[in-house]
Design a protein around this motif. Structure first.
Motif, mmCIF file in Angstrom:
data_model
loop_
_atom_site.group_PDB
_atom_site.id
_atom_site.type_symbol
_atom_site.label_atom_id
_atom_site.label_comp_id
_atom_site.label_asym_id
_atom_site.label_seq_id
_atom_site.Cartn_x
_atom_site.Cartn_y
_atom_site.Cartn_z
ATOM 1 N N PRO A 85 0.703 -1.160 0.030
ATOM 2 C CA PRO A 85 -0.051 -0.059 -0.139
ATOM 3 C C PRO A 85 0.928 1.345 -0.083
ATOM 4 N N HIS A 86 0.312 2.198 -0.627
ATOM 5 C CA HIS A 86 1.215 3.615 -0.859
ATOM 6 C C HIS A 86 0.328 4.822 -0.656
ATOM 7 N N ALA A 87 0.903 5.776 -0.500
ATOM 8 C CA ALA A 87 0.165 7.183 -0.310
ATOM 9 C C ALA A 87 0.926 7.995 -1.430
ATOM 10 N N PHE A 88 -0.001 8.738 -2.294
ATOM 11 C CA PHE A 88 0.699 9.474 -3.292
ATOM 12 C C PHE A 88 0.051 10.888 -3.372
ATOM 13 N N MET A 89 0.760 11.901 -3.613
ATOM 14 C CA MET A 89 0.429 13.330 -3.652
ATOM 15 C C MET A 89 0.964 13.771 -5.070
ATOM 16 N N ILE A 90 0.210 13.925 -6.089
ATOM 17 C CA ILE A 90 0.468 14.328 -7.246
ATOM 18 C C ILE A 90 0.454 15.996 -7.258
ATOM 19 N N LEU A 91 1.674 16.587 -7.715
ATOM 20 C CA LEU A 91 1.895 18.012 -7.475
ATOM 21 C C LEU A 91 1.969 18.470 -8.920
ATOM 22 N N TYR A 92 1.373 19.447 -9.503
ATOM 23 C CA TYR A 92 1.525 20.212 -10.632
ATOM 24 C C TYR A 92 2.215 21.194 -10.544
ATOM 25 N N ILE A 93 3.400 21.381 -11.026
ATOM 26 C CA ILE A 93 4.346 22.433 -10.789
ATOM 27 C C ILE A 93 4.847 23.189 -12.092
ATOM 28 N N GLY A 94 3.948 23.160 -12.783
ATOM 29 C CA GLY A 94 4.084 23.974 -14.294
ATOM 30 C C GLY A 94 3.516 25.500 -13.746
#
Length: 121
Positions: A85-94
């Motif tokens: 199991p994993h926790a993810f945070m997807i960040l938009y840096i554009g």
């Protein structure tokens, strides 16, 4: 994303950023950490867009909707070889509002980099 897969809770998110690792595929960055969730979920994911880069909430919300949709439609492909199991945070840096096709391509690239990094450990 169904509700059980949403990354929520201040402590969990703080722990993710303090102890987690990250990979990038511009304009996306993925912060991840292996977790054991109390509810038994395999993955929990959140998305974030910088207020500094996008002053208008309308723009931030549009990008977050696009990110969630790209993830939702392709998560089976991205996460097929992950066992824990994993926790993810997807960040938009554009700095510009992205096109859907570009995001789809970059997110696939991002998760390929993540898979390589996971398999090496």
């Amino acid at each position: 994303m169904n509700p059980a897969e949403k990354l929520k809770g201040k402590k969990l998110i703080e722990q993710l950023f303090e102890e987690g690792q990250s990979v990038s595929a511009f304009p996306l960055r993925l912060v991840y950490k292996s977790f054991e969730f109390k509810d038994g979920a395999q993955m929990k994911t959140g998305v974030s867009v910088s207020k500094r880069s996008f002053k208008r909430a309308v723009d931030r919300n549009r990008i977050k909707r696009l990110l969630r949709e790209v993830y939702r439609l392709n998560k089976a492909d991205y996460l097929s070889n992950i066992s824990s199991p994993h926790a993810f945070m997807i960040l938009y840096i554009g700095k510009e509002i992205p096109a859907y096709a570009d995001l789809e391509e970059k997110m696939a690239q991002l998760f390929r980099v993540f898979s390589k990094k996971i398999s090496n450990n």
